[in-house]
Design a protein around this motif. Structure first.
Motif, PDB file in Angstrom:
ATOM      1  N   MET A   1       0.838  -1.176   0.000  1.00 29.14           N
ATOM      2  CA  MET A   1       0.000   0.000   0.000  1.00 29.14           C
ATOM      3  C   MET A   1       0.887   1.244   0.000  1.00 29.14           C
ATOM      4  SD  MET A   1      -3.305  -0.611   0.507  1.00 29.14           S
ATOM      5  CE  MET A   1      -4.442  -1.825   1.048  1.00 29.14           C
ATOM      6  N   THR A  24      -4.689   5.747   1.404  1.00 27.85           N
ATOM      7  CA  THR A  24      -3.971   4.534   1.070  1.00 27.85           C
ATOM      8  C   THR A  24      -4.549   3.988  -0.232  1.00 27.85           C
ATOM      9  OG1 THR A  24      -3.650   4.084   3.398  1.00 27.85           O
ATOM     10  CG2 THR A  24      -3.326   2.259   1.898  1.00 27.85           C
ATOM     11  N   ALA A  26      -4.506   0.883  -2.930  1.00 28.90           N
ATOM     12  CA  ALA A  26      -4.161  -0.527  -3.128  1.00 28.90           C
ATOM     13  C   ALA A  26      -3.390  -0.693  -4.432  1.00 28.90           C
ATOM     14  CB  ALA A  26      -5.427  -1.372  -3.154  1.00 28.90           C
ATOM     15  N   GLU A  29      -5.179  -0.541  -7.814  1.00 28.18           N
ATOM     16  CA  GLU A  29      -5.860   0.708  -8.155  1.00 28.18           C
ATOM     17  C   GLU A  29      -4.900   1.818  -8.564  1.00 28.18           C
ATOM     18  OE1 GLU A  29      -8.244   1.698  -4.810  1.00 28.18           O
ATOM     19  OE2 GLU A  29      -9.312  -0.200  -4.842  1.00 28.18           O
ATOM     20  N   ARG A  30      -3.607   1.562  -8.559  1.00 23.49           N
ATOM     21  CA  ARG A  30      -2.615   2.602  -8.851  1.00 23.49           C
ATOM     22  C   ARG A  30      -2.470   2.912 -10.324  1.00 23.49           C
ATOM     23  NH1 ARG A  30       1.966  -0.049  -5.414  1.00 23.49           N
ATOM     24  NH2 ARG A  30       0.801  -0.175  -3.494  1.00 23.49           N
TER      25      ARG A  30
END
Length: 134
Positions: A1, A24, A26, A29-30
């Motif tokens: 994270m 934060t 995950a 999801e970046r």
């Protein structure tokens, strides 16, 4: 994270006043890394050269085209081979090596490697009679 600070500051006062809290994110999801078609094609051409060593004299080095869609690459390799040789076995070796190297270096699946034999080079066999065929 990973914790992300978006850097938004509002007006005067203290620097952390009006800031959004750190969030934060995950890994999924970046974002994503996209490998360009031409990069996969260069990897495939180099892998074909590795699989064919040594190349026939005066042969053009193998070249490749690739199309990457989502997590899969479809590759087409054009090459020249010596004749006589086991063409099927040589093509299978190229197909296998190209798929392995592209998967290892680019991180994409390779469900298809089309091998096009564009030219055959006649190998001079020492001691063979040089006759003309009628």
């Amino acid at each position: 994270m990973i914790r992300v600070d978006d850097g938004n500051h509002s007006g005067g006062g203290r620097p952390d006043e009006g800031r959004r809290p750190l969030t934060t994110v995950a890994p999924g999801e970046r974002g994503a890394t996209r490998i360009a078609d031409r990069v996969v094609a260069k990897i495939a051409a180099q892998a074909a050269r590795e699989a064919l060593k040594p190349l026939p004299p005066d042969a053009m080095p193998p070249h490749a085209d690739a199309v990457v869609h989502r997590e899969a690459a479809h590759v087409r390799v054009g090459l020249e081979l010596e004749y006589p040789s086991d063409i099927g076995a040589r093509c299978a070796a190229v197909r296998r090596h190209v798929a392995q190297r592209v998967e290892a270096l680019a991180g994409v699946d390779v469900p298809e490697v089309a091998v096009l034999v564009e030219r055959l080079h006649l190998v001079h066999v020492p001691g063979a009679a040089q006759r003309r065929t009628r």
